[in-house]
Write a protein that holds these residues in place. Structure first.
Motif, PDB file in Angstrom:
ATOM      1  N   PRO A 297       0.818  -1.206   0.000  1.00  0.00           N
ATOM      2  CA  PRO A 297       0.000   0.000   0.000  1.00  0.00           C
ATOM      3  C   PRO A 297       0.863   1.271   0.000  1.00  0.00           C
ATOM      4  O   PRO A 297       2.035   1.227   0.335  1.00  0.00           O
ATOM      5  CB  PRO A 297      -0.801  -0.103   1.303  1.00  0.00           C
ATOM      6  N   GLU A 298       0.239   2.361  -0.361  1.00  0.00           N
ATOM      7  CA  GLU A 298       0.920   3.662  -0.305  1.00  0.00           C
ATOM      8  C   GLU A 298       1.276   3.971   1.144  1.00  0.00           C
ATOM      9  O   GLU A 298       0.562   3.556   2.058  1.00  0.00           O
ATOM     10  CB  GLU A 298       0.000   4.761  -0.839  1.00  0.00           C
ATOM     11  N   PRO A 299       2.349   4.704   1.376  1.00  0.00           N
ATOM     12  CA  PRO A 299       2.663   5.072   2.762  1.00  0.00           C
ATOM     13  C   PRO A 299       1.583   6.001   3.310  1.00  0.00           C
ATOM     14  O   PRO A 299       0.995   6.786   2.571  1.00  0.00           O
ATOM     15  CB  PRO A 299       4.012   5.790   2.663  1.00  0.00           C
ATOM     16  N   PRO A 300       1.324   5.923   4.605  1.00  0.00           N
ATOM     17  CA  PRO A 300       0.257   6.756   5.184  1.00  0.00           C
ATOM     18  C   PRO A 300       0.656   8.235   5.219  1.00  0.00           C
ATOM     19  O   PRO A 300       1.829   8.585   5.191  1.00  0.00           O
ATOM     20  CB  PRO A 300       0.091   6.198   6.595  1.00  0.00           C
ATOM     21  N   HIS A 301      -0.348   9.072   5.298  1.00  0.00           N
ATOM     22  CA  HIS A 301      -0.150  10.514   5.453  1.00  0.00           C
ATOM     23  C   HIS A 301       0.602  10.749   6.761  1.00  0.00           C
ATOM     24  O   HIS A 301       0.422   9.997   7.729  1.00  0.00           O
ATOM     25  CB  HIS A 301      -1.524  11.201   5.479  1.00  0.00           C
ATOM     26  N   PRO A 302       1.446  11.793   6.844  1.00  0.00           N
ATOM     27  CA  PRO A 302       2.192  12.033   8.082  1.00  0.00           C
ATOM     28  C   PRO A 302       1.299  12.186   9.324  1.00  0.00           C
ATOM     29  O   PRO A 302       1.678  11.756  10.416  1.00  0.00           O
ATOM     30  CB  PRO A 302       2.955  13.340   7.805  1.00  0.00           C
ATOM     31  N   LEU A 303       0.133  12.760   9.162  1.00  0.00           N
ATOM     32  CA  LEU A 303      -0.767  12.884  10.316  1.00  0.00           C
ATOM     33  C   LEU A 303      -1.271  11.520  10.773  1.00  0.00           C
ATOM     34  O   LEU A 303      -1.425  11.273  11.970  1.00  0.00           O
ATOM     35  CB  LEU A 303      -1.942  13.792   9.989  1.00  0.00           C
ATOM     36  N   VAL A 304      -1.508  10.619   9.815  1.00  0.00           N
ATOM     37  CA  VAL A 304      -1.949   9.264  10.158  1.00  0.00           C
ATOM     38  C   VAL A 304      -0.811   8.529  10.850  1.00  0.00           C
ATOM     39  O   VAL A 304      -1.034   7.831  11.854  1.00  0.00           O
ATOM     40  CB  VAL A 304      -2.417   8.508   8.894  1.00  0.00           C
ATOM     41  N   ASP A 305       0.385   8.715  10.349  1.00  0.00           N
ATOM     42  CA  ASP A 305       1.542   8.083  10.961  1.00  0.00           C
ATOM     43  C   ASP A 305       1.732   8.591  12.407  1.00  0.00           C
ATOM     44  O   ASP A 305       1.987   7.802  13.312  1.00  0.00           O
ATOM     45  CB  ASP A 305       2.795   8.357  10.118  1.00  0.00           C
ATOM     46  N   GLU A 306       1.565   9.891  12.608  1.00  0.00           N
ATOM     47  CA  GLU A 306       1.672  10.451  13.948  1.00  0.00           C
ATOM     48  C   GLU A 306       0.595   9.892  14.863  1.00  0.00           C
ATOM     49  O   GLU A 306       0.850   9.549  16.010  1.00  0.00           O
ATOM     50  CB  GLU A 306       1.558  11.980  13.869  1.00  0.00           C
ATOM     51  N   TYR A 307      -0.640   9.771  14.348  1.00  0.00           N
ATOM     52  CA  TYR A 307      -1.730   9.208  15.143  1.00  0.00           C
ATOM     53  C   TYR A 307      -1.415   7.761  15.524  1.00  0.00           C
ATOM     54  O   TYR A 307      -1.638   7.338  16.661  1.00  0.00           O
ATOM     55  CB  TYR A 307      -3.052   9.284  14.386  1.00  0.00           C
TER      56      TYR A 307
ATOM     57  N   ARG B  69       1.456   6.449  15.925  1.00  0.00           N
ATOM     58  CA  ARG B  69       2.537   6.418  16.918  1.00  0.00           C
ATOM     59  C   ARG B  69       2.075   6.908  18.299  1.00  0.00           C
ATOM     60  O   ARG B  69       2.427   6.320  19.313  1.00  0.00           O
ATOM     61  CB  ARG B  69       3.724   7.300  16.465  1.00  0.00           C
ATOM     62  N   THR B  70       1.298   7.984  18.314  1.00  0.00           N
ATOM     63  CA  THR B  70       0.970   8.629  19.590  1.00  0.00           C
ATOM     64  C   THR B  70      -0.434   8.353  20.089  1.00  0.00           C
ATOM     65  O   THR B  70      -0.708   8.499  21.271  1.00  0.00           O
ATOM     66  CB  THR B  70       1.139  10.164  19.474  1.00  0.00           C
ATOM     67  N   GLY B  71      -1.348   8.022  19.187  1.00  0.00           N
ATOM     68  CA  GLY B  71      -2.740   7.821  19.573  1.00  0.00           C
ATOM     69  C   GLY B  71      -3.478   9.124  19.772  1.00  0.00           C
ATOM     70  O   GLY B  71      -4.602   9.148  20.262  1.00  0.00           O
TER      71      GLY B  71
END
Length: 105
Positions: free
Chosen positions: A90-100, A102-104
């Motif tokens: 799959p395409e890499p996730p959006h940076p905001l999704v990646d942050e979510y 990681r951090t919740g």
């Protein structure tokens, strides 16, 4: 003697009228004080009630949005796993999704 008596009476009437005016004005100010405070307090109570209702509504909407976000994240994660299992990257996730992720937050 009659003119002096008339002048004294006239001065007495003017002084009595002035004291009556001052007393009436002071009494009105004293009575208006608590009424004005009650009006201010009523406005404050109504404002607090309205803000509490708005906050309750916003909290409900925020809770619903957080639930929707968790459900969507779970669904997207399931789809990504299915794609990995099928050999599709799959395409890499959006940076905001990646942050979510990681951090919740």
């Amino acid at each position: 003697m009659g003119i002096v008596g008339t002048c004294v009476t006239l001065v007495g009437v003017v002084v009595t009228g002035w004291f009556t005016y001052r007393g009436t004005r002071t009494a009105a100010a004293i009575q208006a004080g608590p009424a004005a405070e009650q009006t201010k307090f009523a406005v404050l109570e109504a404002t607090v009630r309205r803000v509490d209702e708005e906050n309750g509504s916003l909290r409900g909407r925020q809770s619903r949005l957080e639930s929707l976000l968790r459900a969507f994240a779970w669904t997207a994660d399931r789809w990504a796993r299915q794609m990995h299992e099928a050999g599709i990257e799959p395409e890499p996730p959006h940076p905001l999704v990646d942050e979510y992720n990681r951090t919740g937050v």
